[in-house]
Design a protein around this motif. Structure first.
Motif, PDB file in Angstrom:
ATOM      1  N   MET B 150       0.827  -1.189   0.000  1.00  0.00           N
ATOM      2  CA  MET B 150       0.000   0.000   0.000  1.00  0.00           C
ATOM      3  C   MET B 150       0.869   1.248   0.000  1.00  0.00           C
ATOM      4  N   GLY B 151       0.410   2.301  -0.662  1.00  0.00           N
ATOM      5  CA  GLY B 151       1.189   3.536  -0.718  1.00  0.00           C
ATOM      6  C   GLY B 151       0.376   4.759  -0.326  1.00  0.00           C
ATOM      7  N   ILE B 152       1.055   5.718   0.282  1.00  0.00           N
ATOM      8  CA  ILE B 152       0.425   6.990   0.624  1.00  0.00           C
ATOM      9  C   ILE B 152       1.149   8.085  -0.149  1.00  0.00           C
ATOM     10  N   ILE B 153       0.391   8.913  -0.835  1.00  0.00           N
ATOM     11  CA  ILE B 153       0.976  10.002  -1.607  1.00  0.00           C
ATOM     12  C   ILE B 153       0.690  11.328  -0.917  1.00  0.00           C
ATOM     13  N   THR B 154       1.756  11.984  -0.480  1.00  0.00           N
ATOM     14  CA  THR B 154       1.621  13.300   0.147  1.00  0.00           C
ATOM     15  C   THR B 154       2.621  14.256  -0.495  1.00  0.00           C
ATOM     16  N   VAL B 155       2.607  14.263  -1.827  1.00  0.00           N
ATOM     17  CA  VAL B 155       3.465  15.179  -2.584  1.00  0.00           C
ATOM     18  C   VAL B 155       2.575  16.259  -3.191  1.00  0.00           C
ATOM     19  N   PRO B 156       3.155  17.343  -3.721  1.00  0.00           N
ATOM     20  CA  PRO B 156       2.338  18.377  -4.357  1.00  0.00           C
ATOM     21  C   PRO B 156       1.605  17.814  -5.583  1.00  0.00           C
ATOM     22  N   ALA B 157       0.496  18.449  -5.933  1.00  0.00           N
ATOM     23  CA  ALA B 157      -0.347  17.985  -7.037  1.00  0.00           C
ATOM     24  C   ALA B 157       0.437  17.741  -8.325  1.00  0.00           C
ATOM     25  N   HIS B 158       1.403  18.600  -8.616  1.00  0.00           N
ATOM     26  CA  HIS B 158       2.062  18.503  -9.920  1.00  0.00           C
ATOM     27  C   HIS B 158       2.920  17.250 -10.080  1.00  0.00           C
ATOM     28  N   SER B 159       3.311  16.637  -8.957  1.00  0.00           N
ATOM     29  CA  SER B 159       4.098  15.402  -9.128  1.00  0.00           C
ATOM     30  C   SER B 159       3.353  14.147  -8.681  1.00  0.00           C
ATOM     31  N   ALA B 160       2.089  14.303  -8.307  1.00  0.00           N
ATOM     32  CA  ALA B 160       1.348  13.163  -7.755  1.00  0.00           C
ATOM     33  C   ALA B 160       1.138  12.043  -8.777  1.00  0.00           C
ATOM     34  N   GLN B 161       0.816  12.399 -10.022  1.00  0.00           N
ATOM     35  CA  GLN B 161       0.563  11.362 -11.031  1.00  0.00           C
ATOM     36  C   GLN B 161       1.834  10.558 -11.307  1.00  0.00           C
ATOM     37  N   GLU B 162       2.925  11.273 -11.386  1.00  0.00           N
ATOM     38  CA  GLU B 162       4.233  10.661 -11.599  1.00  0.00           C
ATOM     39  C   GLU B 162       4.547   9.652 -10.475  1.00  0.00           C
ATOM     40  N   VAL B 163       4.310  10.065  -9.258  1.00  0.00           N
ATOM     41  CA  VAL B 163       4.544   9.191  -8.103  1.00  0.00           C
ATOM     42  C   VAL B 163       3.605   7.989  -8.149  1.00  0.00           C
ATOM     43  N   ALA B 164       2.337   8.241  -8.488  1.00  0.00           N
ATOM     44  CA  ALA B 164       1.376   7.144  -8.598  1.00  0.00           C
ATOM     45  C   ALA B 164       1.842   6.124  -9.628  1.00  0.00           C
ATOM     46  N   ASP B 165       2.308   6.613 -10.771  1.00  0.00           N
ATOM     47  CA  ASP B 165       2.811   5.715 -11.812  1.00  0.00           C
ATOM     48  C   ASP B 165       3.951   4.860 -11.276  1.00  0.00           C
ATOM     49  N   ALA B 166       4.861   5.500 -10.545  1.00  0.00           N
ATOM     50  CA  ALA B 166       6.008   4.780  -9.992  1.00  0.00           C
ATOM     51  C   ALA B 166       5.550   3.725  -8.982  1.00  0.00           C
ATOM     52  N   VAL B 168       2.594   2.184  -8.878  1.00  0.00           N
ATOM     53  CA  VAL B 168       1.941   1.104  -9.633  1.00  0.00           C
ATOM     54  C   VAL B 168       3.000   0.218 -10.273  1.00  0.00           C
ATOM     55  N   GLU B 169       3.949   0.846 -10.910  1.00  0.00           N
ATOM     56  CA  GLU B 169       5.061   0.142 -11.554  1.00  0.00           C
ATOM     57  C   GLU B 169       5.825  -0.735 -10.551  1.00  0.00           C
ATOM     58  N   ALA B 170       5.903  -0.261  -9.320  1.00  0.00           N
ATOM     59  CA  ALA B 170       6.627  -1.018  -8.290  1.00  0.00           C
ATOM     60  C   ALA B 170       5.787  -2.162  -7.722  1.00  0.00           C
ATOM     61  N   GLY B 171       4.485  -2.187  -8.060  1.00  0.00           N
ATOM     62  CA  GLY B 171       3.662  -3.310  -7.648  1.00  0.00           C
ATOM     63  C   GLY B 171       2.692  -3.038  -6.512  1.00  0.00           C
ATOM     64  N   ILE B 172       2.518  -1.758  -6.175  1.00  0.00           N
ATOM     65  CA  ILE B 172       1.570  -1.364  -5.131  1.00  0.00           C
ATOM     66  C   ILE B 172       0.125  -1.693  -5.534  1.00  0.00           C
ATOM     67  N   LYS B 173      -0.695  -2.127  -4.550  1.00  0.00           N
ATOM     68  CA  LYS B 173      -2.079  -2.533  -4.845  1.00  0.00           C
ATOM     69  C   LYS B 173      -3.123  -1.488  -4.481  1.00  0.00           C
ATOM     70  N   ALA B 174      -2.783  -0.598  -3.558  1.00  0.00           N
ATOM     71  CA  ALA B 174      -3.753   0.417  -3.128  1.00  0.00           C
ATOM     72  C   ALA B 174      -3.022   1.699  -2.768  1.00  0.00           C
ATOM     73  N   ILE B 175      -3.644   2.813  -3.087  1.00  0.00           N
ATOM     74  CA  ILE B 175      -3.030   4.122  -2.861  1.00  0.00           C
ATOM     75  C   ILE B 175      -3.996   5.017  -2.100  1.00  0.00           C
ATOM     76  N   LEU B 176      -3.478   5.635  -1.067  1.00  0.00           N
ATOM     77  CA  LEU B 176      -4.235   6.688  -0.387  1.00  0.00           C
ATOM     78  C   LEU B 176      -3.595   8.007  -0.788  1.00  0.00           C
ATOM     79  N   ASN B 177      -4.339   8.794  -1.548  1.00  0.00           N
ATOM     80  CA  ASN B 177      -3.794   9.995  -2.164  1.00  0.00           C
ATOM     81  C   ASN B 177      -4.281  11.269  -1.488  1.00  0.00           C
ATOM     82  N   PHE B 178      -3.363  12.120  -1.076  1.00  0.00           N
ATOM     83  CA  PHE B 178      -3.728  13.385  -0.470  1.00  0.00           C
ATOM     84  C   PHE B 178      -3.475  14.572  -1.388  1.00  0.00           C
TER      85      PHE B 178
END
Lengths: 211, 211
Positions: B150-166, B168-178
DNA sequence: TAGATTGTTAATCGATTAACAATC
DNA sequence: TAGATTGTTAATCGATTAACAATC
Protein backbone atom coordinates in the motif's frame (compact mmCIF):
# COMPACT_ATOMS: atom_id res chain seq x y z
CA UNK A 1 -30.06 34.93 -3.04
CA UNK A 2 -30.68 31.21 -3.56
CA UNK A 3 -34.38 30.98 -4.19
CA UNK A 4 -34.88 27.40 -5.29
CA UNK A 5 -33.53 25.13 -2.59
CA UNK A 6 -35.54 21.91 -2.69
CA UNK A 7 -33.20 20.34 -0.13
CA UNK A 8 -29.71 19.51 -1.21
CA UNK A 9 -28.16 16.26 -0.03
CA UNK A 10 -24.71 16.16 1.45
CA UNK A 11 -23.56 13.94 -1.40
CA UNK A 12 -24.35 16.73 -3.85
CA UNK A 13 -22.55 19.35 -1.76
CA UNK A 14 -19.48 17.16 -1.55
CA UNK A 15 -19.33 16.81 -5.32
CA UNK A 16 -19.38 20.54 -5.98
CA UNK A 17 -15.74 21.04 -4.89
CA UNK A 18 -14.79 18.17 -7.20
CA UNK A 19 -16.37 19.95 -10.14
CA UNK A 20 -14.83 23.22 -9.06
CA UNK A 21 -11.34 21.79 -8.88
CA UNK A 22 -11.52 20.42 -12.39
CA UNK A 23 -13.14 23.55 -13.80
CA UNK A 24 -10.31 25.62 -12.35
CA UNK A 25 -7.92 23.47 -14.35
CA UNK A 26 -9.92 24.06 -17.53
CA UNK A 27 -9.92 27.77 -16.76
CA UNK A 28 -6.14 27.75 -16.51
CA UNK A 29 -5.94 26.01 -19.87
CA UNK A 30 -8.18 28.75 -21.28
CA UNK A 31 -10.91 26.31 -22.22
CA UNK A 32 -14.15 28.19 -22.71
CA UNK A 33 -16.92 25.61 -22.51
CA UNK A 34 -17.35 22.06 -21.34
CA UNK A 35 -20.19 19.54 -21.61
CA UNK A 36 -21.46 17.28 -18.85
CA UNK A 37 -20.31 14.36 -21.00
CA UNK A 38 -16.74 15.61 -21.10
CA UNK A 39 -16.80 16.44 -17.40
CA UNK A 40 -18.15 12.97 -16.64
CA UNK A 41 -15.42 11.31 -18.68
CA UNK A 42 -12.68 13.22 -16.91
CA UNK A 43 -14.05 12.76 -13.42
CA UNK A 44 -15.40 9.23 -13.83
CA UNK A 45 -18.90 10.33 -13.08
CA UNK A 46 -22.27 9.97 -14.73
CA UNK A 47 -23.07 13.03 -16.90
CA UNK A 48 -26.72 12.94 -15.86
CA UNK A 49 -25.65 13.21 -12.26
CA UNK A 50 -23.50 16.23 -13.00
CA UNK A 51 -26.33 17.98 -14.86
CA UNK A 52 -28.75 17.17 -12.08
CA UNK A 53 -26.39 18.38 -9.38
CA UNK A 54 -25.88 21.71 -11.12
CA UNK A 55 -29.56 22.09 -11.99
CA UNK A 56 -30.45 22.12 -8.30
CA UNK A 57 -28.96 25.58 -8.14
CA UNK A 58 -30.02 27.10 -11.44
CA UNK A 59 -29.78 26.79 -15.21
CA UNK A 60 -26.09 27.24 -15.77
CA UNK A 61 -25.71 25.53 -19.12
CA UNK A 62 -26.85 26.11 -22.66
CA UNK A 63 -28.58 23.39 -24.62
CA UNK A 64 -26.49 22.20 -27.53
CA UNK A 65 -23.40 24.01 -26.18
CA UNK A 66 -22.57 22.94 -22.64
CA UNK A 67 -21.37 25.01 -19.71
CA UNK A 68 -19.26 28.15 -19.91
CA UNK A 69 -16.24 27.44 -17.70
CA UNK A 70 -15.74 30.91 -16.24
CA UNK A 71 -19.41 31.32 -15.47
CA UNK A 72 -19.73 27.92 -13.86
CA UNK A 73 -16.65 28.46 -11.70
CA UNK A 74 -18.18 31.66 -10.40
CA UNK A 75 -21.54 30.04 -9.81
CA UNK A 76 -20.12 27.08 -7.88
CA UNK A 77 -18.05 29.42 -5.76
CA UNK A 78 -21.19 31.38 -5.04
CA UNK A 79 -23.09 28.25 -4.07
CA UNK A 80 -20.32 27.09 -1.76
CA UNK A 81 -20.12 30.63 -0.38
CA UNK A 82 -16.49 30.84 -1.38
CA UNK A 83 -17.16 34.31 -2.75
CA UNK A 84 -17.63 35.73 0.75
CA UNK A 85 -14.65 36.27 3.00
CA UNK A 86 -14.67 33.35 5.45
CA UNK A 87 -12.23 33.38 8.33
CA UNK A 88 -11.01 30.15 9.87
CA UNK A 89 -9.18 29.41 13.09
CA UNK A 90 -6.91 26.41 13.50
CA UNK A 91 -6.13 24.85 16.87
CA UNK A 92 -3.17 22.50 17.17
CA UNK A 93 -0.01 23.40 15.30
CA UNK A 94 1.53 19.98 14.94
CA UNK A 95 2.60 18.75 11.53
CA UNK A 96 -0.96 18.28 10.34
CA UNK A 97 -1.94 21.74 11.53
CA UNK A 98 1.02 23.31 9.76
CA UNK A 99 0.25 21.38 6.59
CA UNK A 100 -3.28 22.74 6.62
CA UNK A 101 -2.25 26.27 7.40
CA UNK A 102 -0.11 26.21 4.27
CA UNK A 103 -3.41 25.99 2.41
CA UNK A 104 -3.46 29.76 2.67
CA UNK A 105 -0.63 29.94 0.20
CA UNK A 106 -2.44 28.11 -2.56
CA UNK A 107 -5.91 29.43 -2.06
CA UNK A 108 -8.03 30.64 -4.91
CA UNK A 109 -10.98 31.47 -2.76
CA UNK A 110 -11.81 33.63 0.20
CA UNK A 111 -11.50 30.92 2.78
CA UNK A 112 -8.56 31.94 4.94
CA UNK A 113 -6.96 30.68 8.11
CA UNK A 114 -6.51 33.87 10.09
CA UNK A 115 -5.46 32.61 13.51
CA UNK A 116 -3.48 29.74 15.01
CA UNK A 117 -3.65 28.41 18.55
CA UNK A 118 -1.69 25.90 20.53
CA UNK A 119 -1.60 24.79 24.16
CA UNK A 120 2.17 24.32 24.17
CA UNK A 121 3.84 27.37 25.78
CA UNK A 122 6.98 26.67 23.77
CA UNK A 123 5.08 27.15 20.54
CA UNK A 124 3.08 30.17 21.63
CA UNK A 125 4.34 33.41 20.08
CA UNK A 126 6.38 31.64 17.43
CA UNK A 127 5.26 32.23 13.85
CA UNK A 128 4.05 30.04 11.02
CA UNK A 129 4.00 31.94 7.77
CA UNK A 130 2.63 35.32 8.73
CA UNK A 131 0.65 34.11 11.71
CA UNK A 132 1.65 34.16 15.35
CA UNK A 133 0.66 31.12 17.38
CA UNK A 134 -1.58 32.27 20.21
CA UNK A 135 -2.32 30.78 23.61
CA UNK A 136 -5.77 29.24 24.06
CA UNK A 137 -6.95 31.83 26.55
CA UNK A 138 -6.99 34.37 23.72
CA UNK A 139 -9.34 32.20 21.63
CA UNK A 140 -12.65 33.77 22.47
CA UNK A 141 -11.49 37.34 22.08
CA UNK A 142 -9.78 36.61 18.75
CA UNK A 143 -12.73 34.69 17.30
CA UNK A 144 -15.09 37.52 18.06
CA UNK A 145 -12.73 40.31 16.98
CA UNK A 146 -11.92 38.68 13.62
CA UNK A 147 -15.46 37.36 13.17
CA UNK A 148 -14.21 33.84 12.68
CA UNK A 149 -16.91 31.37 11.67
CA UNK A 150 -15.12 28.10 11.19
CA UNK A 151 -12.59 26.07 13.17
CA UNK A 152 -10.13 23.31 12.39
CA UNK A 153 -9.09 20.93 15.16
CA UNK A 154 -5.72 19.26 14.78
CA UNK A 155 -4.93 18.45 18.38
CA UNK A 156 -4.50 14.98 19.93
CA UNK A 157 -7.67 13.00 20.64
CA UNK A 158 -7.51 13.52 24.38
CA UNK A 159 -7.89 17.29 24.15
CA UNK A 160 -10.15 17.51 21.08
CA UNK A 161 -13.45 17.66 22.97
CA UNK A 162 -12.13 20.39 25.23
CA UNK A 163 -11.03 22.42 22.21
CA UNK A 164 -14.37 21.83 20.51
CA UNK A 165 -16.16 23.12 23.61
CA UNK A 166 -13.98 26.23 23.60
CA UNK A 167 -14.66 26.83 19.90
CA UNK A 168 -18.40 26.48 20.39
CA UNK A 169 -18.25 28.76 23.39
CA UNK A 170 -16.38 31.30 21.27
CA UNK A 171 -19.18 31.26 18.69
CA UNK A 172 -17.81 29.03 15.94
CA UNK A 173 -20.46 27.67 13.53
CA UNK A 174 -18.64 24.76 11.87
CA UNK A 175 -15.75 22.52 12.82
CA UNK A 176 -13.50 20.37 10.69
CA UNK A 177 -12.10 17.81 13.11
CA UNK A 178 -9.02 15.68 12.48
CA UNK A 179 -8.84 14.10 15.92
CA UNK A 180 -9.92 10.45 15.98
CA UNK A 181 -12.87 10.97 18.27
CA UNK A 182 -16.59 11.67 18.00
CA UNK A 183 -17.16 15.24 19.14
CA UNK A 184 -20.22 16.30 21.09
CA UNK A 185 -21.49 19.72 20.07
CA UNK A 186 -24.83 21.54 20.14
CA UNK A 187 -27.05 20.70 17.15
CA UNK A 188 -26.59 24.11 15.54
CA UNK A 189 -22.87 23.56 15.12
CA UNK A 190 -21.79 21.50 12.15
CA UNK A 191 -18.97 19.02 12.64
CA UNK A 192 -17.21 17.08 9.94
CA UNK A 193 -14.60 14.60 11.08
CA UNK A 194 -11.79 13.42 8.85
CA UNK A 195 -9.86 10.56 10.36
CA UNK A 196 -6.85 9.76 8.26
CA UNK A 197 -6.09 6.48 9.95
CA UNK A 198 -9.63 5.27 9.41
CA UNK A 199 -9.16 5.85 5.72
CA UNK A 200 -6.11 3.63 5.77
CA UNK A 201 -7.96 0.94 7.69
CA UNK A 202 -10.88 0.95 5.25
CA UNK A 203 -8.42 0.64 2.39
CA UNK A 204 -6.85 -2.44 3.96
CA UNK A 205 -10.17 -4.27 3.46
CA UNK A 206 -9.63 -4.27 -0.28
CA UNK A 207 -6.21 -5.82 -0.06
CA UNK A 208 -5.95 -9.15 -1.76
CA UNK A 209 -4.69 -11.56 0.94
CA UNK A 210 -2.50 -13.46 -1.53
CA UNK A 211 0.01 -11.99 -3.93
CA UNK B 1 -11.68 -17.62 5.23
CA UNK B 2 -14.61 -15.29 4.49
CA UNK B 3 -17.20 -17.56 2.96
CA UNK B 4 -20.32 -15.44 2.93
CA UNK B 5 -19.57 -12.29 0.98
CA UNK B 6 -22.80 -11.22 -0.75
CA UNK B 7 -21.13 -8.00 -1.96
CA UNK B 8 -20.28 -5.42 0.61
CA UNK B 9 -20.85 -1.78 -0.22
CA UNK B 10 -18.16 0.79 0.35
CA UNK B 11 -20.41 2.57 2.86
CA UNK B 12 -20.39 -0.53 5.04
CA UNK B 13 -16.62 -0.90 4.84
CA UNK B 14 -16.14 2.71 5.82
CA UNK B 15 -18.27 2.26 8.91
CA UNK B 16 -16.29 -0.69 10.23
CA UNK B 17 -13.34 1.46 11.36
CA UNK B 18 -15.83 3.71 13.14
CA UNK B 19 -17.17 0.76 15.11
CA UNK B 20 -13.64 -0.47 15.73
CA UNK B 21 -12.48 2.83 17.12
CA UNK B 22 -15.30 2.99 19.62
CA UNK B 23 -15.00 -0.68 20.59
CA UNK B 24 -11.31 -0.12 21.34
CA UNK B 25 -12.38 2.58 23.77
CA UNK B 26 -14.81 0.19 25.45
CA UNK B 27 -12.06 -2.40 25.62
CA UNK B 28 -9.80 0.05 27.40
CA UNK B 29 -12.54 0.78 29.88
CA UNK B 30 -12.85 -2.99 30.45
CA UNK B 31 -16.43 -3.10 29.27
CA UNK B 32 -17.37 -6.65 28.36
CA UNK B 33 -20.45 -6.43 26.18
CA UNK B 34 -22.31 -3.80 24.23
CA UNK B 35 -25.64 -3.78 22.43
CA UNK B 36 -26.34 -2.31 19.00
CA UNK B 37 -28.66 0.13 20.75
CA UNK B 38 -25.90 1.44 23.01
CA UNK B 39 -23.46 1.56 20.08
CA UNK B 40 -26.01 3.45 18.02
CA UNK B 41 -26.58 5.99 20.79
CA UNK B 42 -22.90 6.67 21.18
CA UNK B 43 -22.12 6.88 17.49
CA UNK B 44 -25.31 8.60 16.36
CA UNK B 45 -26.23 5.72 14.14
CA UNK B 46 -29.23 3.50 13.64
CA UNK B 47 -28.90 0.27 15.65
CA UNK B 48 -30.49 -1.77 12.85
CA UNK B 49 -27.81 -0.52 10.51
CA UNK B 50 -25.07 -1.58 12.90
CA UNK B 51 -26.56 -5.06 13.30
CA UNK B 52 -26.97 -5.41 9.57
CA UNK B 53 -23.44 -4.23 8.84
CA UNK B 54 -21.97 -6.75 11.24
CA UNK B 55 -24.27 -9.55 10.11
CA UNK B 56 -22.81 -9.35 6.60
CA UNK B 57 -19.70 -10.96 7.99
CA UNK B 58 -21.09 -13.47 10.48
CA UNK B 59 -23.15 -13.90 13.63
CA UNK B 60 -21.05 -12.00 16.13
CA UNK B 61 -23.69 -11.20 18.74
CA UNK B 62 -25.87 -13.10 21.14
CA UNK B 63 -29.58 -12.60 21.26
CA UNK B 64 -30.67 -11.03 24.51
CA UNK B 65 -27.08 -10.14 25.42
CA UNK B 66 -25.42 -8.05 22.73
CA UNK B 67 -21.87 -8.21 21.40
CA UNK B 68 -18.81 -9.25 23.34
CA UNK B 69 -16.37 -6.36 22.97
CA UNK B 70 -13.12 -8.32 22.77
CA UNK B 71 -14.53 -10.79 20.30
CA UNK B 72 -16.02 -8.09 18.08
CA UNK B 73 -12.80 -6.10 18.05
CA UNK B 74 -10.94 -9.16 16.84
CA UNK B 75 -13.56 -9.95 14.25
CA UNK B 76 -13.61 -6.46 12.78
CA UNK B 77 -9.82 -6.44 12.63
CA UNK B 78 -9.99 -9.73 10.79
CA UNK B 79 -12.54 -8.39 8.33
CA UNK B 80 -10.46 -5.28 7.65
CA UNK B 81 -7.38 -7.51 7.37
CA UNK B 82 -5.72 -5.58 10.16
CA UNK B 83 -4.63 -8.89 11.66
CA UNK B 84 -2.15 -9.47 8.83
CA UNK B 85 1.07 -7.53 8.68
CA UNK B 86 0.52 -4.84 6.06
CA UNK B 87 3.44 -2.70 5.00
CA UNK B 88 2.92 0.80 3.70
CA UNK B 89 5.20 3.20 1.86
CA UNK B 90 4.80 6.95 2.09
CA UNK B 91 6.04 9.34 -0.60
CA UNK B 92 6.39 13.01 0.20
CA UNK B 93 7.75 13.94 3.61
CA UNK B 94 6.27 17.40 3.98
CA UNK B 95 4.31 18.26 7.09
CA UNK B 96 1.36 16.10 6.10
CA UNK B 97 3.62 13.16 5.34
CA UNK B 98 5.35 13.47 8.69
CA UNK B 99 2.00 13.75 10.48
CA UNK B 100 0.89 10.49 8.87
CA UNK B 101 4.13 8.69 9.54
CA UNK B 102 3.64 9.43 13.23
CA UNK B 103 0.63 7.13 12.96
CA UNK B 104 3.12 4.33 13.50
CA UNK B 105 3.54 5.45 17.08
CA UNK B 106 -0.08 5.09 17.99
CA UNK B 107 -0.97 2.02 16.03
CA UNK B 108 -2.90 -0.83 17.51
CA UNK B 109 -2.93 -2.86 14.34
CA UNK B 110 -0.46 -4.37 11.94
CA UNK B 111 -0.64 -1.59 9.43
CA UNK B 112 2.82 -0.03 9.43
CA UNK B 113 4.61 2.60 7.40
CA UNK B 114 7.93 0.92 6.69
CA UNK B 115 9.53 3.26 4.17
CA UNK B 116 9.64 6.96 3.37
CA UNK B 117 10.57 8.61 0.09
CA UNK B 118 11.16 12.14 -1.06
CA UNK B 119 12.42 13.80 -4.21
CA UNK B 120 14.26 16.54 -2.33
CA UNK B 121 18.00 15.68 -2.12
CA UNK B 122 18.24 17.75 1.05
CA UNK B 123 15.77 15.49 2.79
CA UNK B 124 17.13 12.22 1.50
CA UNK B 125 19.07 10.28 4.12
CA UNK B 126 17.70 12.32 6.99
CA UNK B 127 15.54 10.41 9.45
CA UNK B 128 11.98 10.66 10.69
CA UNK B 129 11.46 8.52 13.75
CA UNK B 130 13.31 5.34 12.95
CA UNK B 131 13.01 5.62 9.19
CA UNK B 132 15.52 7.01 6.74
CA UNK B 133 14.11 9.08 3.89
CA UNK B 134 15.08 7.40 0.64
CA UNK B 135 15.51 8.77 -2.87
CA UNK B 136 12.82 7.83 -5.38
CA UNK B 137 15.10 5.69 -7.51
CA UNK B 138 15.17 3.18 -4.66
CA UNK B 139 11.38 2.86 -4.65
CA UNK B 140 10.94 -0.23 -6.76
CA UNK B 141 13.64 -2.23 -5.05
CA UNK B 142 12.38 -1.33 -1.57
CA UNK B 143 8.75 -2.08 -2.35
CA UNK B 144 9.58 -5.51 -3.63
CA UNK B 145 12.11 -6.33 -0.90
CA UNK B 146 9.77 -5.33 1.94
CA UNK B 147 6.69 -6.68 0.15
CA UNK B 148 4.92 -3.38 0.48
CA UNK B 149 1.30 -3.46 -0.65
CA UNK B 150 0.00 0.00 0.00
CA UNK B 151 1.19 3.54 -0.72
CA UNK B 152 0.42 6.99 0.62
CA UNK B 153 0.98 10.00 -1.61
CA UNK B 154 1.62 13.30 0.15
CA UNK B 155 3.47 15.18 -2.58
CA UNK B 156 2.34 18.38 -4.36
CA UNK B 157 -0.35 17.99 -7.04
CA UNK B 158 2.06 18.50 -9.92
CA UNK B 159 4.10 15.40 -9.13
CA UNK B 160 1.35 13.16 -7.75
CA UNK B 161 0.56 11.36 -11.03
CA UNK B 162 4.23 10.66 -11.60
CA UNK B 163 4.54 9.19 -8.10
CA UNK B 164 1.38 7.14 -8.60
CA UNK B 165 2.81 5.72 -11.81
CA UNK B 166 6.01 4.78 -9.99
CA UNK B 167 4.04 3.10 -7.18
CA UNK B 168 1.94 1.10 -9.63
CA UNK B 169 5.06 0.14 -11.55
CA UNK B 170 6.63 -1.02 -8.29
CA UNK B 171 3.66 -3.31 -7.65
CA UNK B 172 1.57 -1.36 -5.13
CA UNK B 173 -2.08 -2.53 -4.84
CA UNK B 174 -3.75 0.42 -3.13
CA UNK B 175 -3.03 4.12 -2.86
CA UNK B 176 -4.24 6.69 -0.39
CA UNK B 177 -3.79 10.00 -2.16
CA UNK B 178 -3.73 13.38 -0.47
CA UNK B 179 -2.80 15.41 -3.54
CA UNK B 180 -5.69 17.47 -4.94
CA UNK B 181 -5.82 15.70 -8.27
CA UNK B 182 -7.63 12.78 -9.87
CA UNK B 183 -5.09 10.00 -10.35
CA UNK B 184 -5.13 7.70 -13.34
CA UNK B 185 -4.24 4.13 -12.46
CA UNK B 186 -4.94 0.67 -13.89
CA UNK B 187 -8.31 -0.75 -12.79
CA UNK B 188 -6.75 -3.33 -10.49
CA UNK B 189 -5.19 -0.67 -8.31
CA UNK B 190 -7.46 0.92 -5.72
CA UNK B 191 -7.17 4.65 -5.15
CA UNK B 192 -8.82 6.64 -2.42
CA UNK B 193 -8.31 10.38 -2.50
CA UNK B 194 -8.64 12.56 0.55
CA UNK B 195 -8.55 16.23 -0.28
CA UNK B 196 -8.47 18.27 2.88
CA UNK B 197 -9.20 21.57 1.18
CA UNK B 198 -12.26 20.12 -0.52
CA UNK B 199 -13.59 19.19 2.90
CA UNK B 200 -13.24 22.78 4.00
CA UNK B 201 -14.97 24.03 0.86
CA UNK B 202 -17.89 21.67 1.33
CA UNK B 203 -18.23 22.84 4.90
CA UNK B 204 -18.43 26.46 3.78
CA UNK B 205 -21.72 25.63 2.06
CA UNK B 206 -23.41 25.17 5.41
CA UNK B 207 -22.33 28.54 6.70
CA UNK B 208 -25.18 30.81 7.52
CA UNK B 209 -24.55 33.97 5.46
CA UNK B 210 -25.85 36.27 8.22
CA UNK B 211 -24.73 36.25 11.83
C1' DT C 1 -31.13 22.86 -40.91
C1' DA C 2 -28.81 18.90 -38.36
C1' DG C 3 -26.26 17.76 -34.42
C1' DA C 4 -25.36 18.46 -29.77
C1' DT C 5 -26.49 18.95 -25.22
C1' DT C 6 -29.18 20.75 -21.57
C1' DG C 7 -32.83 20.38 -17.79
C1' DT C 8 -36.07 17.32 -16.01
C1' DT C 9 -39.20 13.48 -15.52
C1' DA C 10 -39.58 8.71 -14.95
C1' DA C 11 -37.36 4.21 -13.97
C1' DT C 12 -34.01 1.83 -11.51
C1' DC C 13 -31.15 0.76 -8.16
C1' DG C 14 -29.30 0.52 -3.61
C1' DA C 15 -29.10 1.83 1.11
C1' DT C 16 -31.43 2.71 5.40
C1' DT C 17 -34.87 1.79 8.73
C1' DA C 18 -38.73 -0.71 10.88
C1' DA C 19 -40.56 -4.71 12.51
C1' DC C 20 -40.52 -9.11 14.49
C1' DA C 21 -39.66 -14.11 15.12
C1' DA C 22 -35.97 -16.52 17.29
C1' DT C 23 -33.53 -17.14 21.37
C1' DC C 24 -30.28 -16.03 25.07
C1' DT D 1 -40.08 -17.27 33.16
C1' DA D 2 -39.84 -12.33 31.48
C1' DG D 3 -37.02 -9.02 29.38
C1' DA D 4 -33.59 -7.97 26.17
C1' DT D 5 -31.51 -8.09 21.94
C1' DT D 6 -29.98 -10.34 17.92
C1' DG D 7 -30.29 -11.59 12.80
C1' DT D 8 -33.12 -10.97 8.98
C1' DT D 9 -37.06 -9.93 6.09
C1' DA D 10 -40.00 -6.50 4.41
C1' DA D 11 -41.03 -1.54 3.84
C1' DT D 12 -39.34 2.86 3.10
C1' DC D 13 -36.62 6.17 1.62
C1' DG D 14 -33.31 8.45 -1.20
C1' DA D 15 -29.89 8.64 -4.71
C1' DT D 16 -28.37 7.42 -9.28
C1' DT D 17 -29.16 6.64 -14.04
C1' DA D 18 -31.79 6.54 -18.37
C1' DA D 19 -34.49 8.73 -21.54
C1' DC D 20 -36.19 12.46 -24.05
C1' DA D 21 -38.51 16.87 -25.21
C1' DA D 22 -36.80 21.44 -25.56
C1' DT D 23 -33.67 24.29 -27.80
C1' DC D 24 -29.14 26.31 -28.83
Amino acid sequence: MQLKTPKISEAVVRRLPVYLRYLEQLKERSIRTVSSLELGNQLDMNPAQIRKDLAYFGEFGRKGIGYEVLYLVDKIKQILKLDHELSVVLVGTGHLGIALSNYNNYKRDKLTIVALFDADPNKVNTEIGTLRIQPLHELKETVSRLQIKMGIITVPAHSAQEVADALVEAGIKAILNFAPIKLRVPPKVIVRTSDLTMELQALAYYMDPES
